[in-house]
Design a protein around this motif. Structure first.
Motif, mmCIF file in Angstrom:
data_model
loop_
_atom_site.group_PDB
_atom_site.id
_atom_site.type_symbol
_atom_site.label_atom_id
_atom_site.label_comp_id
_atom_site.label_asym_id
_atom_site.label_seq_id
_atom_site.Cartn_x
_atom_site.Cartn_y
_atom_site.Cartn_z
ATOM 1 N N ALA A 1 -16.843 1.356 -5.817
ATOM 2 C CA ALA A 1 -16.870 1.906 -4.775
ATOM 3 C C ALA A 1 -15.482 1.933 -4.038
ATOM 4 O O ALA A 1 -14.897 2.851 -3.378
ATOM 5 C CB ALA A 1 -17.873 1.648 -3.783
ATOM 6 N N CYS A 2 -14.998 0.573 -4.101
ATOM 7 C CA CYS A 2 -13.736 0.463 -3.483
ATOM 8 C C CYS A 2 -12.672 1.296 -4.197
ATOM 9 O O CYS A 2 -11.701 1.823 -3.520
ATOM 10 C CB CYS A 2 -13.376 -0.942 -3.559
ATOM 11 N N ILE A 3 -12.737 1.022 -5.717
ATOM 12 C CA ILE A 3 -11.919 2.077 -6.431
ATOM 13 C C ILE A 3 -11.818 3.653 -6.090
ATOM 14 O O ILE A 3 -10.755 4.277 -6.036
ATOM 15 C CB ILE A 3 -11.883 1.692 -7.837
ATOM 16 N N ALA A 4 -13.023 4.031 -5.851
ATOM 17 C CA ALA A 4 -13.264 5.545 -5.772
ATOM 18 C C ALA A 4 -12.716 5.658 -4.247
ATOM 19 O O ALA A 4 -11.905 7.097 -4.191
ATOM 20 C CB ALA A 4 -14.700 5.743 -5.643
ATOM 21 N N ASN A 5 -12.836 4.953 -3.197
ATOM 22 C CA ASN A 5 -12.362 5.056 -2.143
ATOM 23 C C ASN A 5 -10.831 5.371 -1.982
ATOM 24 O O ASN A 5 -10.042 6.002 -1.493
ATOM 25 C CB ASN A 5 -12.686 4.176 -0.929
ATOM 26 N N TYR A 6 -10.250 4.253 -2.822
ATOM 27 C CA TYR A 6 -8.787 4.411 -3.067
ATOM 28 C C TYR A 6 -8.122 5.572 -3.742
ATOM 29 O O TYR A 6 -7.305 6.134 -3.532
ATOM 30 C CB TYR A 6 -8.085 3.065 -3.862
ATOM 31 N N LEU A 7 -8.933 5.872 -4.812
ATOM 32 C CA LEU A 7 -8.437 7.261 -5.759
ATOM 33 C C LEU A 7 -8.655 8.572 -5.021
ATOM 34 O O LEU A 7 -7.933 9.419 -5.146
ATOM 35 C CB LEU A 7 -8.934 7.056 -6.946
ATOM 36 N N THR A 8 -9.761 8.646 -4.401
ATOM 37 C CA THR A 8 -9.901 10.104 -3.614
ATOM 38 C C THR A 8 -10.106 9.910 -2.116
ATOM 39 O O THR A 8 -10.316 11.189 -1.656
ATOM 40 C CB THR A 8 -11.528 10.300 -4.140
ATOM 41 N N GLY A 9 -9.693 8.828 -1.504
ATOM 42 C CA GLY A 9 -9.773 8.706 -0.250
ATOM 43 C C GLY A 9 -8.538 9.168 0.256
ATOM 44 O O GLY A 9 -7.444 9.352 -0.518
ATOM 45 N N ASP A 10 -8.537 9.432 1.659
ATOM 46 C CA ASP A 10 -6.998 10.019 2.375
ATOM 47 C C ASP A 10 -6.094 8.820 2.536
ATOM 48 O O ASP A 10 -4.652 9.065 2.393
ATOM 49 C CB ASP A 10 -7.444 10.498 3.784
ATOM 50 N N GLY A 11 -6.381 7.497 2.521
ATOM 51 C CA GLY A 11 -5.451 6.608 2.758
ATOM 52 C C GLY A 11 -5.477 5.329 1.632
ATOM 53 O O GLY A 11 -5.924 5.930 0.539
ATOM 54 N N GLY A 12 -4.934 4.313 2.047
ATOM 55 C CA GLY A 12 -5.017 3.470 0.995
ATOM 56 C C GLY A 12 -3.774 3.122 -0.007
ATOM 57 O O GLY A 12 -3.604 2.355 -0.851
ATOM 58 N N GLY A 13 -2.608 3.937 0.410
ATOM 59 C CA GLY A 13 -1.320 3.678 -0.214
ATOM 60 C C GLY A 13 -1.471 4.109 -1.709
ATOM 61 O O GLY A 13 -2.528 4.856 -2.174
ATOM 62 N N ALA A 14 -0.255 3.812 -2.549
ATOM 63 C CA ALA A 14 -0.151 4.376 -4.088
ATOM 64 C C ALA A 14 -0.642 3.252 -4.822
ATOM 65 O O ALA A 14 -0.893 3.750 -5.873
ATOM 66 C CB ALA A 14 1.480 4.465 -3.975
ATOM 67 N N VAL A 15 -0.992 1.949 -4.564
ATOM 68 C CA VAL A 15 -1.374 1.121 -5.543
ATOM 69 C C VAL A 15 -2.715 0.511 -5.279
ATOM 70 O O VAL A 15 -2.849 -0.121 -3.967
ATOM 71 C CB VAL A 15 -0.200 0.005 -5.806
ATOM 72 N N CYS A 16 -3.488 0.213 -6.383
ATOM 73 C CA CYS A 16 -4.880 -0.454 -6.212
ATOM 74 C C CYS A 16 -4.765 -1.596 -7.125
ATOM 75 O O CYS A 16 -4.547 -1.216 -8.434
ATOM 76 C CB CYS A 16 -5.923 0.498 -6.376
ATOM 77 N N ALA A 17 -4.545 -2.918 -6.705
ATOM 78 C CA ALA A 17 -4.407 -3.922 -7.679
ATOM 79 C C ALA A 17 -5.612 -4.530 -7.956
ATOM 80 O O ALA A 17 -6.164 -5.274 -7.117
ATOM 81 C CB ALA A 17 -3.338 -5.083 -7.170
ATOM 82 N N VAL A 18 -6.220 -4.498 -9.347
ATOM 83 C CA VAL A 18 -7.367 -5.010 -9.736
ATOM 84 C C VAL A 18 -7.068 -6.468 -10.210
ATOM 85 O O VAL A 18 -6.508 -6.352 -11.360
ATOM 86 C CB VAL A 18 -7.927 -4.263 -10.762
ATOM 87 N N SER A 19 -7.309 -7.553 -9.754
ATOM 88 C CA SER A 19 -7.281 -8.826 -10.286
ATOM 89 C C SER A 19 -8.425 -9.872 -10.711
ATOM 90 O O SER A 19 -9.447 -9.535 -9.971
ATOM 91 C CB SER A 19 -6.134 -9.780 -9.437
ATOM 92 N N GLY A 20 -8.226 -10.825 -11.681
ATOM 93 C CA GLY A 20 -9.280 -11.599 -11.910
ATOM 94 C C GLY A 20 -8.986 -12.350 -13.342
ATOM 95 O O GLY A 20 -7.938 -12.043 -13.813
ATOM 96 N N MET A 21 -9.651 -13.399 -13.489
ATOM 97 C CA MET A 21 -9.495 -14.141 -14.589
ATOM 98 C C MET A 21 -9.651 -13.387 -15.981
ATOM 99 O O MET A 21 -10.257 -12.388 -15.913
ATOM 100 C CB MET A 21 -10.549 -15.319 -14.744
ATOM 101 N N GLY A 22 -9.090 -13.985 -16.894
ATOM 102 C CA GLY A 22 -9.172 -13.202 -18.330
ATOM 103 C C GLY A 22 -10.504 -12.925 -18.691
ATOM 104 O O GLY A 22 -11.189 -14.054 -18.747
ATOM 105 N N GLY A 23 -10.793 -11.930 -19.247
ATOM 106 C CA GLY A 23 -12.398 -11.668 -19.839
ATOM 107 C C GLY A 23 -13.162 -11.344 -18.441
ATOM 108 O O GLY A 23 -14.240 -10.952 -18.968
ATOM 109 N N VAL A 24 -12.837 -11.030 -17.402
ATOM 110 C CA VAL A 24 -13.609 -10.732 -16.395
ATOM 111 C C VAL A 24 -14.141 -9.215 -16.306
ATOM 112 O O VAL A 24 -14.956 -8.729 -15.680
ATOM 113 C CB VAL A 24 -13.272 -11.339 -14.992
#
Length: 737
Positions: free
Chosen positions: A103-126
């Motif tokens: 839902a967070c990614i969808a809001n970023y990709l298709t929403g009006d705001g949120g800037g140009a970058v969405c950084a998805v981070s986490g430990m390896g293998g997650v």
């Protein structure tokens, strides 16, 4: 898959092989993931015309590859617009959970705001890549000018010219128009994005500088970035941190991949399997695939194999995927100091570690420990449970022990663990003194060394610390015994005893004291053997195992008598007398309690004298000498109040309430039980509060108010279910009602 896809895939594989490209090398040339390229070649994924054109150019196929997917259209000039070009590999099958993250990614990709970058981070293998691809595919229709993935996993920091060149070629810029300078290439790349709606998934990014030249302010273009580190330098990015799966989600993932043999496995067995995997998606996928394709074992047998930590990481490797390999990549960029502190932290046996414990382990100051933990948290090798408590994923811990700790000398490991245990013992001694300030304490080796700095301001803080740390302290007690730190083992057990008495944690109480007994025997320290045996007896007596308690008390008494320790002898006589009270041996109990009372009064030991007097009051209540019982309970309460012993106060008030109930004075009993409820809440004793509520329920039952009694008993059960009738008169009365 249709015949055209199969023909194209076979021809692509043939031409690639003829020109000496490996699958990995060619995937880099065409800026495509190895997995997607492999699926296209096997006919398991459809090749778009634009994908075929890129391959055609790279292999100088003169339009023959394009013809296989376009019905033989002649090769022409490429349009400057990227129409319907989706170069994303398919997202992994059997995707589970992650609804909030999607839902967070969808809001970023298709929403009006949120800037140009969405950084998805986490430990390896997650599962960052899987999540990003699932989110990208769900939003692909919003990007008519193209959706691409570029994997930075094989790229170095100096390859930006190659990255930009590949992307410019991919979007149709002729090679002759591509400049040689990286900054000029970046300018051309950004200019080509003007007016377009394009999505670029940048996978396995190691740092913000890797991708800075690719980013654009074009509102229609979005960049979905995955990384094993927090990309804090991307100030305006939407940051999404990805954790492990829930137990339900991890179990569902295991079952669906593992196949029919896992379909009907017991939930608790599957839960154990995924817990061994740390609920890490990569580990769960590997385990499920190995189970599905391996020898015919039951899930229970497979779980037993995974339960052995010594071989777990080897099992979580299926040849193509490996937890070890993923964690190795995460450790590659660590400094020597970071590797050392990670290796030492893996030696901590508890479920978490506070920053002061980290400092003790590594023999560094607190600010340095905090800074190092921050850097390790940035790359997801540790995590903050709270502002000063660190946790480490079980698989990271095992990896660090196998790959990093073993590189240290045995002496260095030994010294680090000893520093940790000594530090924890110092703090626990201070907490125990605040918990029960009047408790008799034999000389403790570390008693004269205050912790740095003094950790608690009052009893409440000490109890809260013990409540959060007792699991670690129990683990340290076991470790001390295993490593031969015998004195530290029995001291840790000793300082935990009163907290376990308060909370009625009999299991860890007995566990730590069994270790203490073995340590005392191994070191030949008879005084501490007597103390530890006596405390084992108290634990068994407190939970109602009276015969076992008597056995420990008699062993302890014989040792004290042999040592000539008068205080130990009298304490043990008193403990035996309490046990005899619960066993109904009232005459023997009264003799023992009176002997102890006189001894304590002679020595000026006010706390123990008041405890003996409270025991006499309970005994008198059983003998229906209720006025004397009430008087002695009140005298004991006054003494405990003067000494500031809150738990003993509430126990005495409950004792007086019980004596009043036995005499039939329900009004006085009710008032005392009501007071005890408040006092028990104040000192944090759920057990004594449950006792008080049970007593109040008994009064309501005696008055014929059954519904009110049942409600009060239910409240008591919610606090502390299973009060032992052998130990508590209130529980006996309720049982008979």
């Amino acid at each position: 898959m249709n015949e055209i896809s199969c023909d194209f895939g076979r021809e692509l594989r043939r031409r690639r092989g003829e020109q000496g490209f490996s699958l990995i090398a060619f995937s880099k040339v065409i800026s495509c993931s190895k997995g997607h390229l492999s699926k296209v070649e096997r006919g398991q994924a459809i090749a778009s015309r634009e994908f075929a054109m890129v391959c055609d150019d790279a292999l100088s196929a003169n339009g023959e590859l394009v013809a296989l997917v376009s019905g033989g259209e002649p090769r022409g000039t490429r349009s400057s617009k990227i129409m319907d070009l989706v170069g994303l590999p398919s997202s992994p099958s059997h995707f589970v959970g992650r609804s909030e993250e999607l839902a967070c990614i969808a809001n970023y990709l298709t929403g009006d705001g949120g800037g140009a970058v969405c950084a998805v981070s986490g430990m390896g293998g997650v599962g960052k890549t899987a999540l990003a691809l699932r989110g990208a595919w769900e939003a692909a229709n919003s990007f008519p000018d193209g959706c691409f993935l570029f994997d930075f996993g094989e790229e170095s920091h100096g390859d930006m010219r190659e990255v930009l060149g590949s992307l410019l070629s991919l979007i149709g810029v002729p090679k002759e128009r591509i400049p040689s300078r990286p900054d000029a290439m970046a300018n051309l790349w950004r200019s080509q994005l003007s007016g377009k709606r394009l999505l670029l998934v940048l996978d396995n990014v190691r740092g913000a500088p890797d991708i800075a030249p690719l980013l654009s302010a074009e509102l229609g273009c979005k960049f979905l970035v995955t990384s094993r580190r927090r990309l804090s330098a991307l100030d305006d990015a939407v940051h999404l941190s990805v954790g492990v799966l829930s137990d339900v989600e991890a179990g569902a993932l295991f079952r669906v991949i593992a196949g029919e043999r896992a379909a009907h496995a017991a939930d608790h067995v599957v839960r154990a399997v995924v817990e061994h995997c740390g609920r890490l998606p990569l580990a769960v996928r590997i385990a499920a695939a190995r189970f599905r394709s391996g020898p015919t074992r039951t899930v229970t047998e497979f779980e037993e194999m995974l339960s052995d930590k010594a071989y777990r990481l080897e099992l979580l490797d299926d040849g193509d995927r490996s937890v070890n390999a993923v964690l190795s990549v995460s450790c590659d960029g660590l400094t020597t100091e970071q590797r050392r502190v990670l290796a030492l932290l893996a030696l901590h046996p508890g479920p978490h570690a506070d920053l002061r414990s980290v400092a003790a382990l590594a023999d560094i100051d607190l600010p340095r420990a905090a800074l190092l933990m921050d850097t390790l948290a940035d790359v997801y090798l540790v995590a903050y449970e709270s502002s000063d408590h660190i946790t480490m994923h079980d698989l990271v811990r095992q990896f660090a022990r196998h790959r990093l700790t073993l590189l240290m000398t045995v002496e260095e490991q030994h010294s680090a663990v000893r520093r940790l245990i000594e530090h924890s013992l110092r703090v626990a001694v201070v907490a125990d003194k605040l918990l029960t300030p009047q408790r008799y304490r034999p000389p403790v080796v570390l008693d004269d060394f205050p912790p740095r700095p003094a950790p608690f301001s009052d009893r409440a803080e000490a109890v809260a610390w013990l409540g959060s740390e007792w699991g670690c302290l129990v683990a340290l007690c076991r470790t001390a015994a295993a490593r031969g730190f015998y004195s530290l083992c029995w001291q840790l057990a000793f300082v935990l005893r009163d907290f376990f008495f308060l909370t009625k944690l009999w299991g860890p109480w007995i566990e730590t004291h069994l270790a203490a007994v073995e340590s005392a025997r191994a070191s030949g320290t008879r005084a501490w053997l007597a103390i530890s045996l006596g405390n084992l007896g108290v634990a068994h007596a407190d939970r109602g195992d009276l015969i076992m308690a008597c056995q420990y008390f008699r062993q302890s008494l014989a040792l004290y008598q042999d040592l000539g320790d008068e205080h130990g002898v009298v304490n043990t006589i008193s403990n035996l007398a309490w046990t005899e009270l619960y066993l109904g041996e009232y005459r023997k109990s009264l003799d023992g309690l009176r002997t102890a009372l006189n001894h304590y009064r002679r020595l000026g030991n006010r706390r123990n004298a008041a405890i003996a007097l409270r025991g006499i009051a309970l005994l008198e209540a059983e003998l229906e000498l209720c006025p004397a019982a009430v008087e002695h309970a009140q005298t004991a309460r006054e003494e405990f109040s003067a000494l500031g012993l809150e738990l003993d106060v509430v126990m005495s008030v409950n004792c007086a309430a019980w004596a009043n109930f036995r005499s039939g004075d329900h009004q006085a009993a009710g008032a005392a039980y009501e007071e005890a409820v408040v006092l028990a809440e104040s000192c944090g004793s759920r057990y004594e509060k449950a006792r008080s509520l049970t007593g109040l329920g008994n009064i309501r039952q005696a008055l014929g108010r059954r519904e009110e009694a049942v409600e009060l008993w239910a409240q008591a059960d919610a606090l502390y279910g299973g009060l032992e009738p052998v130990m508590l008169g209130e529980a006996r009365v309720r049982l008979a009602s």
